[in-house]
Design a protein around this motif. Structure first.
Motif, PDB file in Angstrom:
ATOM      1  N   VAL A  58       0.796  -1.557   0.101  1.00 55.35           N
ATOM      2  CA  VAL A  58       0.236   0.264   0.546  1.00 55.35           C
ATOM      3  C   VAL A  58       1.054   1.006  -0.008  1.00 55.35           C
ATOM      4  O   VAL A  58       0.583   2.380  -0.509  1.00 55.35           O
ATOM      5  N   GLY A  65      -0.142   1.795  -3.457  1.00 56.06           N
ATOM      6  CA  GLY A  65      -1.162   0.900  -4.263  1.00 56.06           C
ATOM      7  C   GLY A  65      -2.394   1.619  -3.660  1.00 56.06           C
ATOM      8  O   GLY A  65      -3.392   0.352  -4.691  1.00 56.06           O
ATOM      9  N   ILE A  66      -3.129   2.546  -3.564  1.00 55.68           N
ATOM     10  CA  ILE A  66      -4.524   2.986  -3.169  1.00 55.68           C
ATOM     11  C   ILE A  66      -4.736   3.492  -5.040  1.00 55.68           C
ATOM     12  O   ILE A  66      -5.534   2.668  -5.846  1.00 55.68           O
ATOM     13  N   ALA A  83      -4.578  -6.648  -1.525  1.00 57.97           N
ATOM     14  CA  ALA A  83      -2.766  -6.044  -0.650  1.00 57.97           C
ATOM     15  C   ALA A  83      -2.843  -6.519   0.365  1.00 57.97           C
ATOM     16  O   ALA A  83      -3.184  -7.237   1.087  1.00 57.97           O
ATOM     17  N   SER A  85       0.146  -5.176   3.500  1.00 53.90           N
ATOM     18  CA  SER A  85       0.258  -3.743   4.358  1.00 53.90           C
ATOM     19  C   SER A  85       1.298  -4.389   6.166  1.00 53.90           C
ATOM     20  O   SER A  85       0.852  -4.934   6.541  1.00 53.90           O
ATOM     21  N   LEU A  96      -5.117   1.224   6.345  1.00 55.73           N
ATOM     22  CA  LEU A  96      -4.376   1.524   4.935  1.00 55.73           C
ATOM     23  C   LEU A  96      -5.268   0.300   4.437  1.00 55.73           C
ATOM     24  O   LEU A  96      -5.728   0.530   3.458  1.00 55.73           O
ATOM     25  N   THR A 100      -8.266  -0.128   1.327  1.00 54.58           N
ATOM     26  CA  THR A 100      -7.666  -1.282   0.311  1.00 54.58           C
ATOM     27  C   THR A 100      -9.240  -1.403  -1.072  1.00 54.58           C
ATOM     28  O   THR A 100      -9.293  -1.728  -1.453  1.00 54.58           O
TER      29      THR A 100
END
Length: 132
Positions: A58, A65-66, A83, A85, A96, A100
């Motif tokens: 992320v 990453g978003i 995803a 993180s 986070l 996602t």
């Protein structure tokens, strides 16, 4: 169809050690793996080929990453997205990863993780058992 025989996975991670570890694990289980050091490199990779799965960090420089998830959903709507993180001092991993999911990541995984956890998530997303 090539992806039915050997699924294509894009691993996006700015830490070389983590990226090499994830890519090596997945290659060892029969996947065709492309590596990218950040979201910008991943978007360039998506311009060249389609992927069955994107495994992305992320927090990354240039394109995070978003932003990558949003771009991937526009470019390859059917791609599965995992995803990952470990968070940052002022941004917990849970926050986070929740973000996602809001942008349609299919699954999340907290870093650090065991290879078995990664393998189980990939197997679920691609709906196929892993080769040992």
């Amino acid at each position: 169809m090539e992806s039915a025989i050997r699924p294509n996975i894009l691993v996006v991670e700015d830490s070389p050690a983590v990226r090499l570890s994830v890519a090596g694990y997945l290659e060892g289980r029969g996947f065709d793996v492309t590596e990218a050091e950040n979201g910008r490199a991943a978007i360039r990779a998506m311009d060249r080929r389609s992927f069955d799965l994107i495994v992305t960090d992320v927090l990354m420089p240039e394109v995070d990453g978003i932003e990558l998830i949003k771009a991937a959903r526009n470019a390859q709507p059917d791609v599965k997205i995992l995803a990952m993180s470990g968070g940052a001092p002022n941004m917990p991993a849970g926050y986070l990863l929740k973000m996602t999911r809001m942008f349609n990541a299919d699954e999340i995984i907290y870093k650090p993780f065991l290879n078995e956890e990664l393998g189980a998530a990939v197997a679920r997303l691609l709906d196929r058992p892993l080769v040992n």
